[in-house]
Structure formats: structure tokens, C-alpha cells
Design a protein around this motif. Structure first.
Motif, short mmCIF file in Angstrom:
data_model
loop_
_atom_site.label_atom_id
_atom_site.label_comp_id
_atom_site.label_asym_id
_atom_site.label_seq_id
_atom_site.Cartn_x
_atom_site.Cartn_y
_atom_site.Cartn_z
N GLN A 12 0.83 -1.20 0.00
CA GLN A 12 0.00 0.00 0.00
C GLN A 12 0.87 1.26 0.00
OE1 GLN A 12 -2.63 0.38 3.37
NE2 GLN A 12 -3.85 1.98 2.42
N SER A 13 1.96 1.23 0.75
CA SER A 13 2.86 2.39 0.80
C SER A 13 3.50 2.65 -0.56
CB SER A 13 3.95 2.17 1.86
OG SER A 13 3.38 2.11 3.14
N LEU A 14 3.89 1.58 -1.27
CA LEU A 14 4.47 1.75 -2.60
C LEU A 14 3.47 2.42 -3.54
CD1 LEU A 14 6.27 -1.70 -3.05
CD2 LEU A 14 7.36 0.51 -2.71
N MET A 15 2.21 2.04 -3.46
CA MET A 15 1.19 2.64 -4.31
C MET A 15 0.97 4.10 -3.93
SD MET A 15 0.23 0.41 -6.56
CE MET A 15 -1.38 0.97 -7.15
N GLN A 16 0.91 4.39 -2.64
CA GLN A 16 0.69 5.77 -2.20
C GLN A 16 1.84 6.67 -2.59
OE1 GLN A 16 0.01 5.16 2.00
NE2 GLN A 16 -2.22 4.96 1.75
N ASP A 17 3.06 6.12 -2.60
CA ASP A 17 4.24 6.90 -2.98
C ASP A 17 4.44 6.95 -4.50
OD1 ASP A 17 4.70 7.28 -0.31
OD2 ASP A 17 6.23 5.71 -0.13
N GLU A 18 3.50 6.35 -5.25
CA GLU A 18 3.54 6.31 -6.72
C GLU A 18 4.78 5.58 -7.24
OE1 GLU A 18 2.84 10.14 -8.46
OE2 GLU A 18 0.95 10.43 -7.39
N ARG A 19 5.25 4.61 -6.47
CA ARG A 19 6.36 3.75 -6.92
C ARG A 19 5.73 2.52 -7.58
NH1 ARG A 19 9.95 2.91 -1.71
NH2 ARG A 19 11.04 1.52 -3.16
N PHE A 20 5.12 2.76 -8.73
CA PHE A 20 4.27 1.74 -9.34
C PHE A 20 5.08 0.54 -9.85
CE2 PHE A 20 1.82 5.77 -10.01
CZ PHE A 20 0.85 5.49 -9.08
N ASP A 21 6.24 0.78 -10.44
CA ASP A 21 7.05 -0.35 -10.91
C ASP A 21 7.45 -1.24 -9.74
OD1 ASP A 21 6.99 0.25 -13.65
OD2 ASP A 21 8.59 1.73 -13.42
N ASP A 22 7.83 -0.63 -8.61
CA ASP A 22 8.19 -1.42 -7.44
C ASP A 22 6.98 -2.19 -6.90
OD1 ASP A 22 10.78 -0.48 -7.58
OD2 ASP A 22 10.46 1.13 -6.13
N ALA A 23 5.80 -1.55 -6.98
CA ALA A 23 4.58 -2.23 -6.52
C ALA A 23 4.28 -3.45 -7.37
CB ALA A 23 3.41 -1.25 -6.54
N ILE A 24 4.49 -3.35 -8.69
CA ILE A 24 4.26 -4.50 -9.58
C ILE A 24 5.19 -5.65 -9.22
CG2 ILE A 24 4.45 -5.29 -11.97
CD1 ILE A 24 3.60 -2.41 -12.80
N VAL A 25 6.47 -5.33 -8.99
CA VAL A 25 7.44 -6.37 -8.61
C VAL A 25 7.03 -7.02 -7.29
CG1 VAL A 25 9.83 -6.78 -7.92
CG2 VAL A 25 9.34 -5.31 -9.89
N ALA A 26 6.64 -6.20 -6.32
CA ALA A 26 6.26 -6.73 -5.01
C ALA A 26 5.01 -7.60 -5.11
CB ALA A 26 6.01 -5.58 -4.04
N ALA A 27 4.02 -7.15 -5.89
CA ALA A 27 2.79 -7.93 -6.03
C ALA A 27 3.06 -9.26 -6.71
CB ALA A 27 1.75 -7.14 -6.82
N ARG A 28 3.91 -9.26 -7.71
CA ARG A 28 4.25 -10.53 -8.40
C ARG A 28 4.96 -11.49 -7.45
NH1 ARG A 28 6.04 -7.90 -14.16
NH2 ARG A 28 4.08 -8.31 -15.25
N GLY A 29 5.83 -10.93 -6.62
CA GLY A 29 6.50 -11.80 -5.64
C GLY A 29 5.52 -12.45 -4.69
N MET A 30 4.55 -11.69 -4.23
CA MET A 30 3.54 -12.25 -3.32
C MET A 30 2.66 -13.27 -4.05
SD MET A 30 2.30 -8.84 -1.27
CE MET A 30 3.47 -7.53 -0.91
N LEU A 31 2.37 -13.02 -5.34
CA LEU A 31 1.54 -13.96 -6.10
C LEU A 31 2.23 -15.30 -6.32
CD1 LEU A 31 -0.09 -11.52 -8.68
CD2 LEU A 31 -1.32 -12.96 -7.04
N ARG A 32 3.55 -15.32 -6.34
CA ARG A 32 4.25 -16.59 -6.47
C ARG A 32 3.99 -17.49 -5.27
NH1 ARG A 32 8.14 -13.49 -9.43
NH2 ARG A 32 9.29 -12.88 -7.54
N ARG A 33 3.70 -16.87 -4.12
CA ARG A 33 3.40 -17.64 -2.91
C ARG A 33 1.91 -17.78 -2.68
NH1 ARG A 33 4.52 -15.00 1.32
NH2 ARG A 33 5.24 -13.00 0.50
#
Length: 522
Positions: A12-33
Motif C-alpha cells: 500500500q505504501s508503494l502505491m501511495q508513494d507512486e512507486r508503481f514499478d516497485d509495486a508491480i514487482v512486489a505484487a508478483r513476488g507475493m503472487l508466487r506464494r
């Protein structure tokens, strides 16, 4: 392994800070689990939309929607993504499915109205917007949607009444300003745009609206506000505001900064637009000329509508064409056609499959375009791109009159380069040399049509119209078989074109040289 609260908070913090590319990487990592968490696909889709990847975002939203069809936010995001990528038919299905479970959901009904608007199904769109307002009378987005639909159908008074309760909603003030500008009330329109800006100081569209109805003086206090807004902006907002400030500075006489802003903004637009091919355009024009030779037109025109005399406007797009179109539309005996811009689409279809253009096809298409029309009032299509298709126009409507709007090419080039023209259908409008190539080839094509069908054309020179409007408008009306009307002159009372090309002649040098290479020396 289940997701932790800390991981979700970090995302949520990544999205609020508009670090969208980092948010995509983080979400994909969580989806692997955790591959079955619709929230993660939804977050990833939002981040992809923000980084200019609408197709990838749509796929992410579709995954989330398949897992959780009743997840309201996902439904809205999926619909918005599908509409944004032009997949309107697909957008309707999830909306209607969700409405079966939540028949009175105002947001879903508004989304349905949006999809129906893109299908040009205006009655159904208006009904969906009305149902959204019934479900939630105070729903601002539904009111704005209904007003926008009413505006598109020419119901301007009704649209303003619909917007009246939304004095504190920025989007409503924007639509109100656009309607007032269309009604020829620049002062009231400017006040509406200023109200929108007061409600949302970062609203780029409000600045664009103000610039469209304002001639800025050197001491206009809005210039400093506009500069500050531009300095604070980034991305798409910065590009759009660069065009606005360039126009404002040109009005105020600060010429030295104008082209620096325009060149920077147009460099962004060139990266976003498809490449423009001069050779491909030349081949296309050659095919059009061959397809609509005088013998072919004469052979098929007998099946066209000879009982109507529609008026078409052709020329380069821009302020000159818009000004003449405004004057023509103001005449009480000239009514807008129900399908403006239909001719280029028909032309492209014929170019792709020439054998479709049979006598029966001509009879059917001309009948549909002039459905219910008679000799008076004149039908009017103000689409400058009709210039490519004069041969088709005279096949469908042998008595049509074609108004050719002309202007000094250097003024036209400046006007176009200073506008934020959409890449489709104007991929050539973001580079001065491309503008020259398109201009030169269009001039040659129009000269070809005028030589083939001289009686169909009426010429209106923009500079003469601005210098002495009454005799020019009188001559224009009489050439169309109409009596002059004072409403035509009144319609000219609006801000004029961008700047004075003579003040920017050095910056226009690439255009001037390119026109000379095209055998169009200036």
C-alpha cells in the motif's frame, strides 16, 4: 505461506508513494506464494495502468474478476480498462453481470452508460445514466455522465440544468464550461473553468478550457499561477500544461519561450505517436485519385441523392477550419448531419475493398447519410478530413457543395504545432517537417479534385474572413444558395488562432524548407 499484514502495508505504501514499478514487482513476488489473491491482481492492474500498460492491466483485472466476480472495485477497474483500450463490447458483459446481482448500483450503471456512449447508443446511455441518478440522486458522477450525454445530443439547456446542483464538483464545472463555450459565452465558460480550478488546482483540463476562451495579457495574474502549476507537474500533466503555457505566452507577447515549451511537449508526443510515412501517404492518395476518377463518379452518381445539397468542409484541420465551421453551423438553414465524420470511414472501407462500391451500395449509403433530409435545410459535415474523399462525396451527393478553407501555410503550421493534437488520426501533427509533407500532399490532392469537379467547390480564405467578415460571409452564403444571416458573423466572436506566424518565422524554418522541397515554396 499466507500474506502478512506488514507485506500488505508495504504494498500500500508503494502505491501511495507512486512507486508503481516497485509495486508491480512486489505484487508478483507475493503472487508466487499466493496465486489466488484477487487483491494482488487488482493492485498490480492499477499500477500497470499508471505506468502506461493498459493491456497488461486488463489481463490482471480479468484474473481478479474471475476469482471474485462480486469484488466491486475490481469490476469497476476492469470495465475502465476495457473501455480505455477500446474493447467496449467486452466491457458491457461484466457490467451487466454485476448489475444482475446489484441492480441499483449507481457506479455500475454509470459504467454501463460509459460503455454505451462509446457505442454511440445515446438513448440507452441516457437511460442508464438516469437510472444511476434514480438509484442515488446525489451521485455526482452519474449527473456529470448524464449531462455529458445530453451535451452530445445537443440538449445543452437540459445538460446545464442537470449540472446545476454540482457547483462544488470540479468535473461538473468543466463540463459546464465546455457547454458554455460551445454556446458562444466565453466569459461564462471562463468563470466555470476558474471554478473547476478553484476546486482542484491541479486540474489540467480546467487550464486547457481557460486557454481556449482567453486571450492572455502580459500582466495576467494567471500566468504566474500557470507557471507554478507547470513546475509542480510531471508526466502527462506536464506535457499538456506545456501546450497551455505556450499559448498563453504567445498571447502575452513572450515569444522567446514559446517554442522551447512546444518543442519539449511535441518531443513527448512524437515518442507516443505511430511513425508517419510520407511514402505511404503518397501511395494512398494515388489510389484514391484512381478510384474516384470523373468517369467512375459520373457512372455511379445517378444512384446518389440528387434531391439534397449537403455542405462539406475540407482543408487542413485547425483554427481556420473550426472558425468557418462555426459560421456555417450558425446559419438557420444549415443543420449538422446526424453522422459527421462518416465519409472518411466509408472512404477507407472502399479503399480496402473497391468492389463494394456498386450502384446499390451508393444508393444505400447516400440514403442512410441523408435520411429524412430534403433540399432545405442543408446538411452540414464540418470534418476537414473529407478533403481526401471529394470524389466519394460527389458520388453519393452529386449536388453537394464543398467549402475549401485556405490559410497561409505558415500560420497553419504554427497553429497545428501549438495544439495538443491526438496521435490518431494526426500522427503527422507533431513534427514541422511532417506537417509540411502532409500539407503539400493535401494541397495537391485538393487541386486535383477542383480540376476534376470545378463547379462543386467554394473557397473561403481565413485571412480575408478575419479582416472583413461581412462581405466574405455574404459571398460564402450566396455561393451555397443561401441568404446571408447575421448569426454567421456573431459566431466568429471567439478567440482567434495561435499567435502571429511572422513573430515565429525563425522557429518555423524547418517547415518552410520542407515545403520548398515539396515544390510548395512560400
Amino acid at each position: 505461506m499466507a500474506l502478512t499484514e506488514s507485506e500488505l502495508n508495504d504494498l500500500q505504501s508503494l502505491m501511495q508513494d507512486e512507486r508503481f514499478d516497485d509495486a508491480i514487482v512486489a505484487a508478483r513476488g507475493m503472487l508466487r506464494r499466493n496465486a489466488d489473491v484477487p487483491l494482488l491482481y487488482n493492485v498490480m492492474g492499477v499500477a500497470m495502468m499508471q505506468t502506461g500498460r493498459p493491456d497488461d492491466a486488463t489481463r490482471a483485472f480479468q484474473r481478479a474478476h474471475a476469482m471474485a466476480p462480486d469484488y466491486t472495485e475490481v469490476t469497476h477497474n476492469l470495465v475502465a480498462a476495457l473501455i480505455g483500450t477500446g474493447r467496449v463490447a467486452e466491457a458491457e458483459a461484466p457490467i451487466r453481470a454485476a448489475l444482475r446481482d446489484r441492480p441499483g448500483d449507481p457506479s455500475l450503471l454509470r459504467n454501463l452508460a460509459s460503455a454505451l456512449v462509446l457505442k454511440a447508443d445515446w438513448p440507452a446511455a441516457q437511460e442508464a445514466a438516469k437510472q444511476a441518478m434514480i438509484a442515488e440522486p446525489g451521485h455526482p458522477a452519474a449527473r456529470v455522465m448524464l449531462a455529458s450525454i445530453q451535451r452530445e445530443q445537443g440538449q445543452l439547456t437540459e445538460a446545464l440544468e442537470t449540472l446545476a446542483p454540482l457547483a462544488d464538483v470540479a468535473e461538473a464545472q468543466l463540463v459546464r464550461g465546455e457547454i458554455l463555450a460551445a454556446q458562444g459565452e466565453p466569459g461564462a465558460a471562463r468563470a466555470a473553468f476558474e471554478a473547476a480550478l478553484a476546486l482542484d488546482p491541479a486540474e489540467v483540463a480546467a487550464w486547457e478550457g481557460i486557454a481556449a476562451v482567453t486571450t492572455f495579457a502580459p500582466d495576467d495574474p494567471r500566468l504566474d499561477r500557470l507557471r507554478a502549476t507547470l513546475d509542480a507537474a510531471s508526466g502527462e500533466a506536464r506535457t499538456r500544461l506545456s501546450f497551455v503555457l505556450a499559448r498563453a505566452l504567445a498571447d502575452s507577447g513572450a515569444d522567446a519561450q514559446v517554442f522551447a515549451l512546444l518543442d519539449t511537449a511535441q518531443a513527448v508526443r512524437r515518442q507516443q505517436a505511430p511513425a508517419y510515412s510520407h511514402a505511404q501517404r503518397r501511395k494512398e492518395i494515388g489510389r484514391i485519385r484512381t478510384l474516384f476518377g470523373p468517369e467512375q463518379v459520373a457512372a455511379l452518381a445517378a444512384q446518389g441523392r440528387t434531391d439534397v445539397q449537403p455542405v462539406f468542409l475540407i482543408g487542413m484541420p485547425g483554427t481556420a477550419a473550426e472558425t468557418v465551421a462555426r459560421a456555417l453551423a450558425a446559419h438557420p438553414q444549415i443543420h449538422a448531419t446526424d453522422a459527421p465524420g462518416a465519409i472518411p470511414g466509408l472512404g477507407r472501407a472502399v479503399l480496402a475493398a473497391p468492389r463494394v462500391m456498386t450502384p446499390d451500395w451508393v444508393a444505400a449509403r447516400s440514403g442512410a447519410l441523408a435520411s429524412g433530409a430534403s433540399e432545405a435545410p442543408r446538411l452540414f459535415d464540418p470534418t476537414p478530413a473529407n478533403a481526401d474523399w471529394a470524389g466519394l462525396i460527389l458520388t453519393l451527393f452529386p449536388k453537394a457543395r464543398i467549402v475549401h478553407v485556405t490559410r497561409d501555410p505558415r500560420a497553419t503550421a504554427l497553429d497545428l504545432y501549438a495544439q495538443d493534437m491526438p496521435a490518431e488520426p494526426f500522427p503527422w501533427a507533431h513534427d514541422l517537417e511532417d506537417i509540411a509533407s502532409y500539407h503539400a500532399q493535401l494541397d495537391a490532392l485538393i487541386e486535383h479534385w477542383q480540376a476534376q469537379f470545378p463547379d462543386a467547390f467554394v473557397t473561403c480564405r481565413y485571412e480575408d474572413l478575419r479582416a472583413d467578415p461581412d462581405p466574405q460571409l455574404r459571398a460564402l452564403a450566396e455561393a451555397l444558395g443561401l441568404a446571408p444571416d447575421p448569426a454567421m458573423t456573431e459566431a466568429l466572436d471567439a478567440p482567434g488562432a495561435f499567435g502571429d506566424w511572422t513573430r515565429h518565422e525563425d522557429a518555423l524554418a524547418p517547415f518552410i524548407r520542407a515545403m520548398a522541397r515539396q515544390d510548395r515554396p512560400l
